[in-house]
Motif scaffolding. Structure first.
Motif, PDB file in Angstrom:
ATOM      1  N   ARG A  91       0.832  -1.217   0.000  1.00  0.00           N
ATOM      2  CA  ARG A  91       0.000   0.000   0.000  1.00  0.00           C
ATOM      3  C   ARG A  91       0.862   1.260   0.000  1.00  0.00           C
ATOM      4  N   PHE A  92       1.983   1.213   0.697  1.00  0.00           N
ATOM      5  CA  PHE A  92       2.897   2.351   0.699  1.00  0.00           C
ATOM      6  C   PHE A  92       3.407   2.631  -0.713  1.00  0.00           C
TER       7      PHE A  92
ATOM      8  N   SER B 238       2.708   5.886  -3.042  1.00  0.00           N
ATOM      9  CA  SER B 238       3.880   6.652  -3.468  1.00  0.00           C
ATOM     10  C   SER B 238       3.914   6.837  -4.975  1.00  0.00           C
TER      11      SER B 238
END
Length: 139
Positions: A62-63, A67
């Motif tokens: 998810r990061f 991003s």
């Protein structure tokens, strides 16, 4: 990087919005389409990259998705494209009486109408894709 006080930020925002409402309709159309391309580029790239990251954990996946999606927003800002969320800042110039009601409504409604048409088109295409997938599964 120099510190800019909030009143100066509002003044800068007003000057940018004054220029934005003076855009011609063809130029708004091109900048609106460019924004759609940039955002869809960021979205598609983030989905493709994060798809293979499930083995590394959901948090990291998810990061990376967030991003990479934000790269599309960065391209919109750097490219000067016309997003509806940017038109929401027109209220700053309107409340400061730097733009007229007509200019505010013209810009916001034009961009919102373009988004609505593109949304309807995307929904229509998504419906066709789902129908094709169901047909393929049933065969």
């Amino acid at each position: 990087m120099a510190f800019v006080a909030p009143p100066d930020v509002a003044k800068n925002c007003c000057s940018i919005q004054q220029a934005r409402v003076k855009l011609s309709v063809p130029k708004m159309l091109v900048l609106d389409l460019a924004a759609g391309f940039y955002i869809s580029f960021g979205a598609e790239t983030s989905i493709m990259v994060s798809h293979d990251l499930t083995a590394l954990g959901a948090g990291f996946q998810r990061f990376m998705l967030a991003s990479i999606f934000s790269v599309g927003l960065m391209i919109v800002i750097n490219g000067g494209a016309e997003l509806f969320t940017g038109n929401c800042l027109l209220w700053v110039a309107y409340m400061d009486r730097k733009i007229s009601t007509y200019e505010l409504l013209r810009s916001c409604l034009f961009v919102a109408t373009l988004y609505w048409f593109s949304y309807v088109r995307q929904c229509k295409e998504a419906t066709n894709v789902v129908a094709c997938m169901k047909k393929a599964v049933n065969e």
